[in-house]
Enzyme design. Sequence first.
Site, PDB file in Angstrom:
ATOM      1  N   ARG A 110      49.903  74.140  15.525  1.00 21.08           N
ATOM      2  CA  ARG A 110      51.209  74.805  15.377  1.00 21.08           C
ATOM      3  C   ARG A 110      51.313  75.455  14.004  1.00 21.08           C
ATOM      4  NH1 ARG A 110      55.570  70.574  16.174  1.00 21.08           N
ATOM      5  NH2 ARG A 110      54.987  70.801  18.368  1.00 21.08           N
ATOM      6  N   ARG A 179      60.110  70.032   8.624  1.00 17.72           N
ATOM      7  CA  ARG A 179      59.420  70.903   9.572  1.00 17.72           C
ATOM      8  C   ARG A 179      59.738  72.373   9.267  1.00 17.72           C
ATOM      9  NH1 ARG A 179      57.905  68.191  14.389  1.00 17.72           N
ATOM     10  NH2 ARG A 179      57.247  66.078  13.839  1.00 17.72           N
ATOM     11  N   LYS A 263      60.521  63.034  11.169  1.00 12.39           N
ATOM     12  CA  LYS A 263      60.615  64.471  10.931  1.00 12.39           C
ATOM     13  C   LYS A 263      62.008  64.836  10.437  1.00 12.39           C
ATOM     14  CE  LYS A 263      61.370  65.060  15.885  1.00 12.39           C
ATOM     15  NZ  LYS A 263      60.799  65.594  17.132  1.00 12.39           N
ATOM     16  N   LYS A 265      64.562  68.351  10.026  1.00 10.74           N
ATOM     17  CA  LYS A 265      64.690  69.731  10.470  1.00 10.74           C
ATOM     18  C   LYS A 265      65.832  70.439   9.741  1.00 10.74           C
ATOM     19  CE  LYS A 265      62.715  68.831  15.036  1.00 10.74           C
ATOM     20  NZ  LYS A 265      62.901  68.921  16.499  1.00 10.74           N
ATOM     21  N   CYS A 486      60.234  73.267  27.662  1.00 18.06           N
ATOM     22  CA  CYS A 486      59.130  72.812  26.813  1.00 18.06           C
ATOM     23  C   CYS A 486      57.829  72.887  27.604  1.00 18.06           C
ATOM     24  CB  CYS A 486      59.386  71.393  26.340  1.00 18.06           C
ATOM     25  SG  CYS A 486      59.242  70.155  27.650  1.00 18.06           S
ATOM     26  N   CYS A 492      51.164  67.941  27.105  1.00 15.49           N
ATOM     27  CA  CYS A 492      51.943  67.104  26.198  1.00 15.49           C
ATOM     28  C   CYS A 492      51.811  65.637  26.576  1.00 15.49           C
ATOM     29  CB  CYS A 492      53.413  67.514  26.215  1.00 15.49           C
ATOM     30  SG  CYS A 492      54.432  66.473  25.127  1.00 15.49           S
ATOM     31  N   CYS A 531      60.587  65.302  29.008  1.00 10.30           N
ATOM     32  CA  CYS A 531      60.844  63.958  28.493  1.00 10.30           C
ATOM     33  C   CYS A 531      62.140  63.998  27.693  1.00 10.30           C
ATOM     34  CB  CYS A 531      59.666  63.471  27.643  1.00 10.30           C
ATOM     35  SG  CYS A 531      59.687  64.056  25.934  1.00 10.30           S
ATOM     36  N   CYS A 535      62.767  68.858  23.127  1.00  5.64           N
ATOM     37  CA  CYS A 535      62.229  69.968  22.340  1.00  5.64           C
ATOM     38  C   CYS A 535      62.870  71.308  22.701  1.00  5.64           C
ATOM     39  CB  CYS A 535      60.713  70.039  22.512  1.00  5.64           C
ATOM     40  SG  CYS A 535      59.844  68.639  21.771  1.00  5.64           S
TER      41      CYS A 535
END
Length: 670
Positions: A110, A179, A263, A265, A486, A492, A531, A535
Site C-alpha cells: 500500500r 496512517r 493505528k 487516522k 472493501c 484479505c 468483516c 474499511c
Amino acid sequence: MRPGPRGNKPNLVLLNFYFGFYLCLIEKTTTIEMVKSAPPATTSQKPSKLEGIKGRSNFLREPVATELLQDTTHFSEEAIQILKFHGSYQQDNRDNRVKGQEKDYQMMLRTRSPGGFIPPQLYLTLDKLSYQYGNNTLRATTRQGFQLHGILKKNLKATVAAIIRNMGSTLGACGDLNRNVMAPPAPFKNRAEYKYAWEYADKIANVLTPQTGAYYEIWLDGEKAISGEENPEVKVARLNDPNGTVIRGQEEPIYGNHYMPRKFKISVTVPGDNSIDIYTQDLSLVVITGTEGELRGFNIFAGGGLGRTHNKEETFARAAVPFGYVAKEEVYNLVKAIIATQRDYGNRTNRRRARLKYLIHDWGIEKFRSMVENYFGKSIEISKSLPEFRYQDFLGWNQQGDGKLFLGVPINNGRIKDEGNFQLKTALREVIQLFDLPIRITPSQNLLLYEIAPENKVAIEEVFYRFGIITNPEKIESLVRYSMACPALPTCGLAITESERAIPGFLERIRALLNKLGLKKEHFVIRMTGCPNGCARPYMAELGFVGSAPEYYQVWLGGSPNQTRLAKPYIQKLHHNDLEKFLEPIFVFFKNSRENHESFGDFCTRVGFEAIRTFVENYQSRVDKRRNTGGHRITVRDDVYNQLKATAETKSKSMTDILDAALKAYLKTE
C-alpha cells in the site's frame, strides 16, 4: 514506566513556598530530560503479544531484514506484524487453497500518499509493477492510496525499491502509527482553503512519519533515494517539545520503540467538504480562514473510528466529536499532544479496544481534553462555527479556477483493471503518458486527473471513449456511483465473506427491486465490507452490509447521505439469497411514509426501527394471505405472544420464523 506530562504537578499548597518552587524546578528539568521509551502501565494486565514484537524489532528492522534474505515463500508471524509498518500485508489467495498443499502466499503493498497525491511518474511505475510483479490490477483505497496485490515474497524488495525511487513511499501506510493523512482531492486553485488542506495534510504526515532508518536500510540497502533537505518547519515541529510529547534519546522521537497502541487516522478538510468522512477519523482538522482568505487556524474533531468485533459489545463504531480550535502557529503542538495522550494512555493490553475512540469513551471528553492540555501546555480554545458538511465526489469535468480543468474518473469498486470492453487500466496509462497529468485519489475510491489544458479535453475524452470508459457522472448508475466495498475475499485474511465481488450483484438486485416498487429514481449510499473492521466505512452508510458469516451479512440502516451520522445495526444475519425478501417491505414503508424528498437513511432514523419492524411484520402477513401459500393460523396465550415478539425484536427475525423453528425443534424431541 513513562512519567506523565509536565502539567501533572504534585500538590504543594501545604509546603514552604521556596521548597515548593525548588521542587517545581526539579520537575521541569527532569521530566524533559528523562528518556521515555516503554509504554506506561495503564493497567495491571500484561501488554499484548504485539507490544513485545514491536519492542524487540529494533525500530522495525527485525525479523524483516533477516527473513527477506531467506529463500522462502512467506514470512513468519512476527515478521508479518512488523512488515505492516513498511506498508505490506501478507495474504494468501483463498480461491487457490488446496487441502494438504501450501497456501498461495502473496503480499499486498500500500502506498503512503497524503491527500491522495500520485505524480505521473509514480502512477506509471505502479502500473508497470502491477504487471511485472502483481496481479495486473491497481486498487484505489478508501484512504486515498493505491494497493498492489499478488506480489511474491521474492519480488517484494524490488517492488518497494521501485516505488521509492519514483517519488513514492509505503512507510506508515499500515501498522500502529499515523496512517495516510486524508484531504479533499479537488484541486481548486481559486479557493485558498483547499490549498491549505493539501499543504497541512502533507506537513502533518511528514511530522508524524517514522524516523527509523530501517525503511531505507531494508529496501534500498541504506540508500536514501529522495534528495533534498527536509522542510525546516516540519523538522522543528517534530522535535519541538514544550511538555513531554517527544521521547528523547531514541530513534523515534514521537513514537518510541513501541509506537502507537493501534493505528491512528488523521484528515484535514475545509468547511462543508465531507469528501473525507470527517466523523470516522481519530483526528480531523478543519481549515479556518480569515476574511481575506488567509489561514488562521483549525477546528479539531477527535475520537472517530469504525472498527469493531461481532458479538463483542465493548467494541463499537463511534463518530468523532468537536474538540476545539487551534491557531495555525500551534497546530503541530496540538496534534502531537493528542498523539502523545493516545501513545501514553491508549490500551496496550486489549487491541480490540486500543483506538483513541475507546480512550475518549472511557475517560469522557473533559478528562481527555485536560490530559491533552497538559501536553499542549495551555487551554484549548472553543470551536469556530462551521456550515453543515456535505459529501462530494467531484466526478466529471470541473474547473480548477486557474483556467485549467480536472476530471473525476469513476473506478468501479476502486479496482483499476482491463476487463472485456472496459479497459480502464489501459486508458489511464495512455492519458497519463500522453499528457503527463498528476492524480489525486479520492476517499470514495475514484481518481481525479488535473492540470488539464482545456485544449486537451476532447483528446482525453476520445481516449476514454475508445476504451469503453464512461466519464459523464450523469450516465453512471446512481446506486453504483455512491457505493463502496472493501476487497475482502479471496485475499484479505480478515474477510468473513464476499464484498468487492458481491456488491455489483447486490446493487443490480436492489435497483431491480426499487424499479419494481416504483422507486426508479431513488438512490442512496450503500457500502459493504467482508468483516466488521469497516474499511469501506459501512457504518456511515444509509444501507450498510457487514460480513457476519460465510454468505451472511449484518445490515445497518440510518446513516445520512452526507455521512454525518452513524447507522445502527438492524439485523444480525441476512443470507444473500434473502435480500429482496428482506428489503421489499422496508422500501414499501419508505415509499408510503417518507416526508417530502426525505432520503432513505433519514427516513429510517426518523421513524425508528420499532416502526420499521412493525410494518415489516404486518406486510409479510398481508403477503402471506394474498399469496394463499397454504399457511395456517394458530393461537397462543398473550404472555407467550409478548415473549415471542420481544425475542423476534432481539434476534432481528420475524415472529413466524422463530415460532416455526421452535415448533420444529419441539416436534423432533417427541
